[in-house]
Motif scaffolding. Structure first.
Motif, PDB file in Angstrom:
ATOM      1  N   ALA A 101     -18.637  31.218 -17.799  1.00  0.00           N
ATOM      2  CA  ALA A 101     -19.557  31.605 -18.867  1.00  0.00           C
ATOM      3  C   ALA A 101     -20.995  31.364 -18.436  1.00  0.00           C
ATOM      4  CB  ALA A 101     -19.245  30.828 -20.142  1.00  0.00           C
ATOM      5  N   SER A 102     -21.230  30.290 -17.719  1.00  0.00           N
ATOM      6  CA  SER A 102     -22.587  29.975 -17.253  1.00  0.00           C
ATOM      7  C   SER A 102     -23.067  30.975 -16.212  1.00  0.00           C
ATOM      8  CB  SER A 102     -22.621  28.560 -16.667  1.00  0.00           C
ATOM      9  OG  SER A 102     -22.285  27.593 -17.644  1.00  0.00           O
ATOM     10  N   GLU A 103     -22.186  31.329 -15.274  1.00  0.00           N
ATOM     11  CA  GLU A 103     -22.548  32.288 -14.225  1.00  0.00           C
ATOM     12  C   GLU A 103     -22.914  33.649 -14.802  1.00  0.00           C
ATOM     13  OE1 GLU A 103     -19.746  30.742 -10.525  1.00  0.00           O
ATOM     14  OE2 GLU A 103     -19.225  32.558 -11.624  1.00  0.00           O
ATOM     15  N   THR A 104     -22.129  34.122 -15.764  1.00  0.00           N
ATOM     16  CA  THR A 104     -22.370  35.450 -16.313  1.00  0.00           C
ATOM     17  C   THR A 104     -23.686  35.484 -17.074  1.00  0.00           C
ATOM     18  OG1 THR A 104     -19.992  35.862 -16.452  1.00  0.00           O
ATOM     19  CG2 THR A 104     -21.418  37.246 -17.803  1.00  0.00           C
ATOM     20  N   TRP A 105     -23.971  34.423 -17.828  1.00  0.00           N
ATOM     21  CA  TRP A 105     -25.247  34.323 -18.528  1.00  0.00           C
ATOM     22  C   TRP A 105     -26.406  34.439 -17.533  1.00  0.00           C
ATOM     23  CZ3 TRP A 105     -26.891  33.328 -23.665  1.00  0.00           C
ATOM     24  CH2 TRP A 105     -28.175  32.836 -23.821  1.00  0.00           C
ATOM     25  N   ALA A 106     -26.348  33.647 -16.480  1.00  0.00           N
ATOM     26  CA  ALA A 106     -27.423  33.636 -15.480  1.00  0.00           C
ATOM     27  C   ALA A 106     -27.532  34.980 -14.773  1.00  0.00           C
ATOM     28  CB  ALA A 106     -27.176  32.520 -14.473  1.00  0.00           C
ATOM     29  N   ALA A 107     -26.395  35.577 -14.431  1.00  0.00           N
ATOM     30  CA  ALA A 107     -26.414  36.853 -13.711  1.00  0.00           C
ATOM     31  C   ALA A 107     -27.005  37.965 -14.570  1.00  0.00           C
ATOM     32  CB  ALA A 107     -25.010  37.218 -13.258  1.00  0.00           C
ATOM     33  N   GLN A 153     -23.896  43.403 -22.458  1.00  0.00           N
ATOM     34  CA  GLN A 153     -22.918  42.409 -22.008  1.00  0.00           C
ATOM     35  C   GLN A 153     -23.221  41.043 -22.629  1.00  0.00           C
ATOM     36  OE1 GLN A 153     -20.361  43.755 -20.002  1.00  0.00           O
ATOM     37  NE2 GLN A 153     -21.593  45.528 -20.561  1.00  0.00           N
ATOM     38  N   LEU A 154     -24.478  40.654 -22.580  1.00  0.00           N
ATOM     39  CA  LEU A 154     -24.866  39.354 -23.126  1.00  0.00           C
ATOM     40  C   LEU A 154     -24.564  39.255 -24.615  1.00  0.00           C
ATOM     41  CD1 LEU A 154     -28.291  38.800 -21.349  1.00  0.00           C
ATOM     42  CD2 LEU A 154     -26.324  37.258 -21.201  1.00  0.00           C
ATOM     43  N   GLU A 155     -24.969  40.263 -25.366  1.00  0.00           N
ATOM     44  CA  GLU A 155     -24.789  40.203 -26.812  1.00  0.00           C
ATOM     45  C   GLU A 155     -23.318  40.191 -27.192  1.00  0.00           C
ATOM     46  OE1 GLU A 155     -25.594  39.661 -30.658  1.00  0.00           O
ATOM     47  OE2 GLU A 155     -27.021  39.540 -29.006  1.00  0.00           O
ATOM     48  N   CYS A 156     -22.496  40.972 -26.488  1.00  0.00           N
ATOM     49  CA  CYS A 156     -21.063  41.004 -26.795  1.00  0.00           C
ATOM     50  C   CYS A 156     -20.376  39.689 -26.443  1.00  0.00           C
ATOM     51  CB  CYS A 156     -20.394  42.155 -26.054  1.00  0.00           C
ATOM     52  SG  CYS A 156     -20.847  43.792 -26.673  1.00  0.00           S
ATOM     53  N   LEU A 157     -20.853  39.014 -25.421  1.00  0.00           N
ATOM     54  CA  LEU A 157     -20.207  37.776 -24.985  1.00  0.00           C
ATOM     55  C   LEU A 157     -20.734  36.553 -25.719  1.00  0.00           C
ATOM     56  CD1 LEU A 157     -20.174  38.444 -21.144  1.00  0.00           C
ATOM     57  CD2 LEU A 157     -18.161  38.366 -22.633  1.00  0.00           C
ATOM     58  N   TRP A 546     -11.749  42.731 -24.135  1.00  0.00           N
ATOM     59  CA  TRP A 546     -12.237  41.488 -24.725  1.00  0.00           C
ATOM     60  C   TRP A 546     -13.248  41.785 -25.832  1.00  0.00           C
ATOM     61  CZ3 TRP A 546     -11.068  36.785 -25.658  1.00  0.00           C
ATOM     62  CH2 TRP A 546     -12.048  35.867 -26.074  1.00  0.00           C
ATOM     63  N   PHE A 547     -14.116  42.787 -25.614  1.00  0.00           N
ATOM     64  CA  PHE A 547     -15.093  43.142 -26.636  1.00  0.00           C
ATOM     65  C   PHE A 547     -14.389  43.725 -27.864  1.00  0.00           C
ATOM     66  CE2 PHE A 547     -18.203  44.087 -22.923  1.00  0.00           C
ATOM     67  CZ  PHE A 547     -18.367  42.729 -22.711  1.00  0.00           C
ATOM     68  N   THR A 583     -16.816  33.940 -29.411  1.00  0.00           N
ATOM     69  CA  THR A 583     -18.045  33.924 -28.623  1.00  0.00           C
ATOM     70  C   THR A 583     -17.896  32.929 -27.481  1.00  0.00           C
ATOM     71  OG1 THR A 583     -19.067  32.172 -29.966  1.00  0.00           O
ATOM     72  CG2 THR A 583     -19.473  34.445 -30.632  1.00  0.00           C
ATOM     73  N   TRP A 584     -18.577  33.218 -26.384  1.00  0.00           N
ATOM     74  CA  TRP A 584     -18.662  32.254 -25.299  1.00  0.00           C
ATOM     75  C   TRP A 584     -19.791  31.277 -25.610  1.00  0.00           C
ATOM     76  CZ3 TRP A 584     -18.187  35.274 -20.005  1.00  0.00           C
ATOM     77  CH2 TRP A 584     -16.882  35.782 -19.893  1.00  0.00           C
ATOM     78  N   PRO A 585     -19.713  30.082 -25.056  1.00  0.00           N
ATOM     79  CA  PRO A 585     -20.760  29.098 -25.339  1.00  0.00           C
ATOM     80  C   PRO A 585     -22.067  29.427 -24.616  1.00  0.00           C
ATOM     81  CG  PRO A 585     -19.236  28.237 -23.697  1.00  0.00           C
ATOM     82  CD  PRO A 585     -18.649  29.539 -24.170  1.00  0.00           C
TER      83      PRO A 585
END
Length: 605
Positions: A101-107, A153-157, A546-547, A583-585
């Motif tokens: 979850a952290s990697e995807t946020w940063a990417a 991607q960010l908003e959906c996750l 997932w969405f 939601t992801w954290p």
């Protein structure tokens, strides 16, 4: 593709030093916008970073699809130990420190930063070189299109909830919005914007992209670039995700009727996820992967390359090293993940997982037992019944686009020799598991252990998705007949039928039985919901399910249907907590560096 000369130019610019006193030299791995770009070609190299970031480890480079989404969606089980983040994804029970979850946020935010730099630089260059405005507009259009994709991607996750019709939930927490380049620490301290504002930005970006890219047709060297139709397709998806059915219908129909795209025939579709048929008639936005650009270990190489290595995780098992009863079973990569048994049933496979191994009547005792000369084989009666399932289409044919059946399917395990697919090691001698391997986006004609690179492109958007989104917009908007027809078009393609001709396999209503209504274990939700089932089956393991689970709030039924996820030597109970799991954290790193960041409900640290 994004021409390689631009990538090379960007690399030279980034790496080049200068002959100044070290105290007057800035970062050597960065460029200053005041000095660069100065030409349109320079600007193209800046745009490259917007595309290249899609291959980040936190996105399509290695972790996002196989480790995060495949486990979250339960498309796979795993035989892998020692990764807490992976286990959390499989159990739908994330913590704030989850690495994926952290990697995807940063990417995603890195991708947004790259797009913002491109947009800023384009505006500056436009002032100094207005004659190049048409080309600069095309660069801007691509940057807006990709920024909208990253934000979606960010908003959906990470968004607190999906916005519903009429703006319901619109004031809940979305993600921070950056539309410019922060020039101070204070500029990075951004609170989470309301959900409605994030979706408004996504829609605005895609509209701008569609306008700027209108009519542009890229040549063969640039087919991976975004187009007007990429942007309009993403815009239509945003409208569906926010339940704006009227605008969704208009926008998606425009793509269907005017993009020049069409659904691939089944024979092409069957092989469109394993390296063949790139940039086909259905592709609207595609991440180009060039296996031959390999310079080392996939994305971890120091060389610039276009490779990803998700296939290492999904790689099938094969009897190439033995016959399944003696000798080793080989994986064509790491072989960490394999098809979840419940997904085999959900596709409508009618046979039990139990079968016998019998003596091979062709076994030559004077030769060493091997995959070419096995002592035992699957009961031929069961093998023939399995082949009949395919011939008679008594299971959804998309099962065999997505999966490989042990003892029935073969793979070219070393690029030359073919061998039968084997069960994963953890199921090898158990008769109560199907143990299918993953086929979609998996190496089936080479050994990824020796090449360390995928060779297939990834579809960020394809026409079948647009058809299904259009079907949903019509069904939810009251045009049921139109919606059913577009569901049936996609289903007919899967069964190798003319997509515009009514057929015996058509859904007659929005509650018609689907292949998921399998008597072996009927699915109480997808078994009589063609809209849900078709999105699950058609887009299987491409990430979008997932969405759908989250926006339709069917996490509880998904957890109940799959029951448990195997990601260690013991099953993990699949749970779903409605107040948390959709939601992801927000990553701990964001909370620690952004004083205005707020965590999603249900997560503590």
């Amino acid at each position: 593709m994004i021409k390689k000369k631009y990538i090379a130019a960007l690399a030279l610019i980034i790496l080049a030093g200068c002959k100044k006193d070290p105290t007057n030299v800035g970062q050597k791995n960065a460029y200053a916008i005041a000095d660069y770009p100065q030409t349109v070609n320079d600007l193209q190299t800046v745009l490259v970073s917007c595309y290249a970031n899609l291959r980040d480890q936190g996105l399509y480079g290695f972790h996002f699809l196989p480790k995060a989404l495949s486990n979250s969606m339960h498309t796979v089980n795993s035989e892998y130990n020692g990764d807490p983040g992976w286990n959390e994804m499989a159990a739908n029970n994330l913590t704030v420190g989850n690495e994926y979850a952290s990697e995807t946020w940063a990417a995603c935010f890195t991708g947004i930063k790259n797009c913002n730099v491109t947009i800023f630089a384009a505006a500056a260059l436009m002032k100094t070189d207005p004659a190049d405005q048409p080309t600069i507009n095309l660069i801007l259009g691509q940057a807006y299109c990709l920024r909208g994709w990253y934000y979606m991607q960010l908003e959906c996750l990470y968004g607190q909830d999906y916005m519903k019709a009429g703006g319901v939930n619109g004031t809940e927490m979305g993600v921070p919005i950056y539309t410019s380049i922060p020039n101070s620490l204070a500029g990075t301290q951004i609170p989470r914007s309301p959900v409605k504002d994030v979706w408004a930005l996504i829609e605005s970006d895609e509209k701008q992209a569609a306008t700027l890219l209108k009519g542009q047709v890229w040549g063969s060297a640039d087919l991976a670039r975004a187009t007007e139709w990429s942007a309009k397709g993403l815009l239509g998806k945003a409208y569906v995700y926010t339940e704006d059915w009227t605008d969704a219908q208009t926008t998606l129909l425009d793509v269907i009727q005017n993009s020049g795209k069409s659904l691939m025939p089944y024979a092409t579709y069957h092989d469109a996820f394993n390296g063949s048929n790139k940039f086909n008639s259905e592709s609207l936005l595609e991440l180009y992967v060039d296996q031959n650009s390999m310079g080392g270990y996939g994305i971890y190489s120091s060389a610039a390359n276009s490779s990803t290595i998700n296939g290492l995780i999904w790689s099938p098992n094969t009897f190439g090293g033995g016959d399944g009863t003696e000798g080793s079973v080989l994986s064509m990569g790491y072989g960490n993940e394999f098809f979840h048994d419940q997904s085999v049933i959900r596709f409508g496979f009618p046979l039990s997982s139990v079968y016998n191994l019998v003596s091979n009547p062709k076994y030559n005792a004077s030769q060493t037992a091997s995959y070419k000369n096995p002592k035992l084989i699957q009961d031929p009666t069961y093998t023939q019944a399995s082949l009949n399932v395919r011939t008679n289409q008594t299971a959804d044919p998309r099962l065999f686009v997505n999966a490989l059946q042990p003892w029935v399917d073969t793979v070219q395990f070393d690029g030359v020799n073919f061998a039968k697919v084997a069960k994963p090691s953890i199921y090898a001698f158990q008769t109560n598991h199907y143990g299918f391997s993953v086929r979609k986006y998996s190496p089936i004609d080479y050994n990824e252990n020796t090449i360390n690179s995928d060779k297939w492109d990834y579809y960020l958007l394809r026409l079948a998705d647009v058809y299904l989104l259009y079907a949903e917009a019509n069904i939810q908007g009251g045009n049921t007949a139109v919606g059913l027809e577009y569901l049936n078009k996609v289903k007919r393609r899967a069964y190798g039928l003319p997509i515009n001709t009514p057929s015996a396999i058509d859904y007659a209503s929005t509650t018609s039985a689907t292949p998921a209504n399998n008597s072996l274990d009927p699915d109480p939700v997808l078994g009589h919901n063609p809209l849900y089932y078709e999105r699950w089956a058609e887009l299987f393991n491409e990430g979008s399910w997932w969405f759908d689970v989250c926006r339709w709030k069917i996490g509880d039924s998904e957890a109940a249907y799959y029951g448990a996820a195997l990601n260690t030597t013991q099953p993990l109970t699949t749970t779903f907590v409605d107040s948390k799991s959709y939601t992801w954290p927000i990553p701990l790193s964001e909370l620690n560096t952004n004083s205005k960041a707020v965590q999603n409900p249900g997560y503590t640290h």
